[in-house]
Design a protein around this motif. Sequence first.
Motif, PDB file in Angstrom:
ATOM      1  N   GLN A 234      38.870  49.751  53.047  1.00 39.02           N
ATOM      2  CA  GLN A 234      39.483  49.017  51.668  1.00 39.02           C
ATOM      3  C   GLN A 234      39.478  48.048  50.869  1.00 39.02           C
ATOM      4  OE1 GLN A 234      42.831  49.815  53.956  1.00 39.02           O
ATOM      5  NE2 GLN A 234      43.864  51.710  53.349  1.00 39.02           N
ATOM      6  N   THR A 235      39.497  46.300  52.100  1.00 45.17           N
ATOM      7  CA  THR A 235      38.515  45.323  52.178  1.00 45.17           C
ATOM      8  C   THR A 235      37.263  45.314  51.162  1.00 45.17           C
ATOM      9  OG1 THR A 235      39.887  44.603  53.689  1.00 45.17           O
ATOM     10  CG2 THR A 235      38.420  42.146  52.829  1.00 45.17           C
ATOM     11  N   ASP A 236      36.525  45.516  51.861  1.00 43.78           N
ATOM     12  CA  ASP A 236      35.391  45.682  50.883  1.00 43.78           C
ATOM     13  C   ASP A 236      35.726  46.126  49.933  1.00 43.78           C
ATOM     14  OD1 ASP A 236      33.694  45.066  53.550  1.00 43.78           O
ATOM     15  OD2 ASP A 236      33.258  46.883  53.431  1.00 43.78           O
ATOM     16  N   ALA A 237      35.726  47.506  49.161  1.00 42.87           N
ATOM     17  CA  ALA A 237      36.380  48.151  47.579  1.00 42.87           C
ATOM     18  C   ALA A 237      37.296  46.508  47.294  1.00 42.87           C
ATOM     19  CB  ALA A 237      36.983  49.392  47.974  1.00 42.87           C
ATOM     20  N   LEU A 238      38.399  45.925  46.913  1.00 44.78           N
ATOM     21  CA  LEU A 238      38.889  45.460  46.537  1.00 44.78           C
ATOM     22  C   LEU A 238      37.530  43.710  46.953  1.00 44.78           C
ATOM     23  CD1 LEU A 238      41.407  44.326  45.442  1.00 44.78           C
ATOM     24  CD2 LEU A 238      41.602  43.257  47.801  1.00 44.78           C
ATOM     25  N   THR A 239      37.340  43.656  46.786  1.00 44.37           N
ATOM     26  CA  THR A 239      37.133  42.317  47.611  1.00 44.37           C
ATOM     27  C   THR A 239      35.032  43.056  45.885  1.00 44.37           C
ATOM     28  OG1 THR A 239      36.463  42.079  49.559  1.00 44.37           O
ATOM     29  CG2 THR A 239      34.316  40.534  47.853  1.00 44.37           C
ATOM     30  N   GLU A 240      34.711  44.213  45.973  1.00 42.77           N
ATOM     31  CA  GLU A 240      33.157  44.230  44.758  1.00 42.77           C
ATOM     32  C   GLU A 240      34.534  44.409  43.645  1.00 42.77           C
ATOM     33  OE1 GLU A 240      30.991  48.608  43.521  1.00 42.77           O
ATOM     34  OE2 GLU A 240      31.961  48.091  46.001  1.00 42.77           O
ATOM     35  N   LEU A 241      35.489  44.542  43.098  1.00 42.63           N
ATOM     36  CA  LEU A 241      36.188  44.933  42.499  1.00 42.63           C
ATOM     37  C   LEU A 241      36.520  43.102  41.909  1.00 42.63           C
ATOM     38  CD1 LEU A 241      39.033  47.604  42.854  1.00 42.63           C
ATOM     39  CD2 LEU A 241      37.118  47.183  41.125  1.00 42.63           C
ATOM     40  N   ILE A 242      36.668  43.162  42.816  1.00 42.77           N
ATOM     41  CA  ILE A 242      36.719  40.754  42.373  1.00 42.77           C
ATOM     42  C   ILE A 242      35.381  40.958  41.869  1.00 42.77           C
ATOM     43  CG2 ILE A 242      38.458  38.825  43.273  1.00 42.77           C
ATOM     44  CD1 ILE A 242      39.675  40.116  45.216  1.00 42.77           C
ATOM     45  N   ASN A 243      34.734  41.014  42.688  1.00 40.81           N
ATOM     46  CA  ASN A 243      33.432  41.006  42.691  1.00 40.81           C
ATOM     47  C   ASN A 243      33.347  40.676  40.986  1.00 40.81           C
ATOM     48  OD1 ASN A 243      31.591  38.726  43.372  1.00 40.81           O
ATOM     49  ND2 ASN A 243      29.865  40.821  43.110  1.00 40.81           N
ATOM     50  N   ILE A 244      33.529  42.181  40.615  1.00 42.99           N
ATOM     51  CA  ILE A 244      33.772  41.938  39.085  1.00 42.99           C
ATOM     52  C   ILE A 244      34.173  41.554  37.703  1.00 42.99           C
ATOM     53  CG2 ILE A 244      33.951  44.412  37.276  1.00 42.99           C
ATOM     54  CD1 ILE A 244      33.271  46.272  39.442  1.00 42.99           C
ATOM     55  N   ALA A 245      34.847  40.901  38.642  1.00 44.65           N
ATOM     56  CA  ALA A 245      35.589  40.307  37.853  1.00 44.65           C
ATOM     57  C   ALA A 245      35.170  39.004  37.770  1.00 44.65           C
ATOM     58  CB  ALA A 245      36.952  39.601  38.288  1.00 44.65           C
ATOM     59  N   PHE A 246      34.999  38.529  39.008  1.00 43.22           N
ATOM     60  CA  PHE A 246      34.387  36.988  38.960  1.00 43.22           C
ATOM     61  C   PHE A 246      33.159  37.236  37.700  1.00 43.22           C
ATOM     62  CE2 PHE A 246      36.188  35.223  42.744  1.00 43.22           C
ATOM     63  CZ  PHE A 246      36.876  35.318  42.745  1.00 43.22           C
ATOM     64  N   GLY A 247      32.206  38.126  38.593  1.00 41.97           N
ATOM     65  CA  GLY A 247      31.019  38.001  37.222  1.00 41.97           C
ATOM     66  C   GLY A 247      32.421  38.152  35.592  1.00 41.97           C
ATOM     67  N   LEU A 248      32.678  38.575  34.850  1.00 42.17           N
ATOM     68  CA  LEU A 248      32.775  38.694  33.556  1.00 42.17           C
ATOM     69  C   LEU A 248      33.450  37.075  33.410  1.00 42.17           C
ATOM     70  CD1 LEU A 248      35.691  42.129  33.597  1.00 42.17           C
ATOM     71  CD2 LEU A 248      32.847  41.531  32.681  1.00 42.17           C
ATOM     72  N   THR A 249      34.363  36.771  34.089  1.00 47.41           N
ATOM     73  CA  THR A 249      34.680  35.288  34.312  1.00 47.41           C
ATOM     74  C   THR A 249      33.392  34.420  33.667  1.00 47.41           C
ATOM     75  OG1 THR A 249      36.465  35.602  35.528  1.00 47.41           O
ATOM     76  CG2 THR A 249      36.033  33.777  35.152  1.00 47.41           C
ATOM     77  N   ALA A 250      32.458  33.929  34.710  1.00 47.23           N
ATOM     78  CA  ALA A 250      31.192  33.471  35.010  1.00 47.23           C
ATOM     79  C   ALA A 250      30.399  33.418  33.874  1.00 47.23           C
ATOM     80  CB  ALA A 250      30.335  34.076  36.173  1.00 47.23           C
TER      81      ALA A 250
ATOM     82  N   VAL B 141      26.660  29.862  34.899  1.00 44.72           N
ATOM     83  CA  VAL B 141      27.417  29.156  35.734  1.00 44.72           C
ATOM     84  C   VAL B 141      27.852  30.844  36.452  1.00 44.72           C
ATOM     85  CG1 VAL B 141      30.104  29.260  35.823  1.00 44.72           C
ATOM     86  CG2 VAL B 141      28.878  28.240  34.360  1.00 44.72           C
ATOM     87  N   ARG B 142      27.715  30.181  37.722  1.00 47.24           N
ATOM     88  CA  ARG B 142      28.270  30.979  38.757  1.00 47.24           C
ATOM     89  C   ARG B 142      28.615  30.952  39.981  1.00 47.24           C
ATOM     90  NH1 ARG B 142      26.114  30.702  43.929  1.00 47.24           N
ATOM     91  NH2 ARG B 142      24.340  29.323  44.017  1.00 47.24           N
ATOM     92  N   VAL B 143      29.277  31.862  39.691  1.00 51.72           N
ATOM     93  CA  VAL B 143      30.877  32.393  40.625  1.00 51.72           C
ATOM     94  C   VAL B 143      30.354  32.920  41.762  1.00 51.72           C
ATOM     95  CG1 VAL B 143      33.160  32.674  41.056  1.00 51.72           C
ATOM     96  CG2 VAL B 143      32.976  32.445  38.546  1.00 51.72           C
ATOM     97  N   ASP B 144      30.734  32.491  43.283  1.00 53.09           N
ATOM     98  CA  ASP B 144      30.430  32.905  44.239  1.00 53.09           C
ATOM     99  C   ASP B 144      31.017  34.740  44.388  1.00 53.09           C
ATOM    100  OD1 ASP B 144      28.205  31.460  45.284  1.00 53.09           O
ATOM    101  OD2 ASP B 144      29.481  30.546  46.382  1.00 53.09           O
ATOM    102  N   ALA B 145      30.160  34.885  45.414  1.00 55.22           N
ATOM    103  CA  ALA B 145      30.969  36.213  46.473  1.00 55.22           C
ATOM    104  C   ALA B 145      31.860  35.978  45.932  1.00 55.22           C
ATOM    105  CB  ALA B 145      29.776  36.895  46.727  1.00 55.22           C
ATOM    106  N   PRO B 146      33.194  36.581  46.479  1.00 52.45           N
ATOM    107  CA  PRO B 146      34.444  36.433  46.955  1.00 52.45           C
ATOM    108  C   PRO B 146      34.609  36.564  48.288  1.00 52.45           C
ATOM    109  CG  PRO B 146      34.349  37.985  45.908  1.00 52.45           C
ATOM    110  CD  PRO B 146      33.661  37.472  45.546  1.00 52.45           C
ATOM    111  N   ILE B 147      35.491  35.527  49.287  1.00 49.49           N
ATOM    112  CA  ILE B 147      35.772  36.536  51.147  1.00 49.49           C
ATOM    113  C   ILE B 147      37.189  36.559  50.928  1.00 49.49           C
ATOM    114  CG2 ILE B 147      36.127  35.789  52.930  1.00 49.49           C
ATOM    115  CD1 ILE B 147      33.563  33.109  52.249  1.00 49.49           C
ATOM    116  N   VAL B 148      37.773  37.421  50.851  1.00 50.06           N
ATOM    117  CA  VAL B 148      38.558  38.012  50.975  1.00 50.06           C
ATOM    118  C   VAL B 148      39.450  37.892  52.155  1.00 50.06           C
ATOM    119  CG1 VAL B 148      40.572  39.630  49.928  1.00 50.06           C
ATOM    120  CG2 VAL B 148      38.341  39.454  49.082  1.00 50.06           C
ATOM    121  N   GLY B 149      40.947  37.966  51.947  1.00 47.82           N
ATOM    122  CA  GLY B 149      42.019  38.146  53.443  1.00 47.82           C
ATOM    123  C   GLY B 149      43.120  37.891  52.820  1.00 47.82           C
ATOM    124  N   ILE B 150      43.920  39.192  54.080  1.00 54.71           N
ATOM    125  CA  ILE B 150      45.449  39.607  53.417  1.00 54.71           C
ATOM    126  C   ILE B 150      45.918  38.769  54.616  1.00 54.71           C
ATOM    127  CG2 ILE B 150      47.407  41.104  53.179  1.00 54.71           C
ATOM    128  CD1 ILE B 150      45.661  42.759  51.823  1.00 54.71           C
TER     129      ILE B 150
END
Length: 205
Positions: free
Chosen positions: A5-21, A32-41
């Motif tokens: 689940q964490t990997d899937a959420l990370t992948e989704l957030i990474n998509i959003a980061f790519g759009l922002t960059a 502009v490059r936004v690093d791949a996210p590291i996710v924790g809850i």
Amino acid sequence: MNAIQTDALTELINIAFGLTAAKLSEISGSRVRVDAPIVGIYPLDALATELTTFVTGPVTSIHQVFSGPISGDAILFLNFEGAVKLSNLFVEEQLRSQHLDSSKGEILTEIGNMLLGACLGVFGNLLQVRVSFSIPMLHLESLKHFLTSLSIGGDELQHAVVIATSFHIREQGVDGRLVIVLGVSSLDRLIQAVERWEASQLRVS
């Protein structure tokens, strides 16, 4: 959340980061490059401890409340030095300084708005529902004071999705923390939606 689940959420957030960059690159005229996210809850009461190593003095935060089937608070945290550095990258050289004025505050608010909006938009698309956003607000205060004032409302137990990343522009890097605070019911709905999305990706592949 488990590892899948964490990997899937990370992948989704990474998509959003790519759009922002891509948007930031268009605005700045530089890559502009936004690093791949590291996710924790984490439980909300553990958030201060988690962020203490990142923020040692005043914290600059861009805060947005969102509502819908998933509701909560989304905040981009930058330490003061990082906020100054990031805002300086988007102004003419003669306007750069080691201070945050109103124009730099507007720049930071817009960057936060793009990043938070992209992530929340991905969540909304994931759930196939409309997520409404408030106007983003810029704060400069101590981390303790901000977290004390943070509230979704009600007595529901809250958790924080902490996303660590870095912005890279003109060979300079700025660290940031994106925090999404959710009640238990919203977090459960998000996890269920992530599971459905992950299952749909497996079917496609």
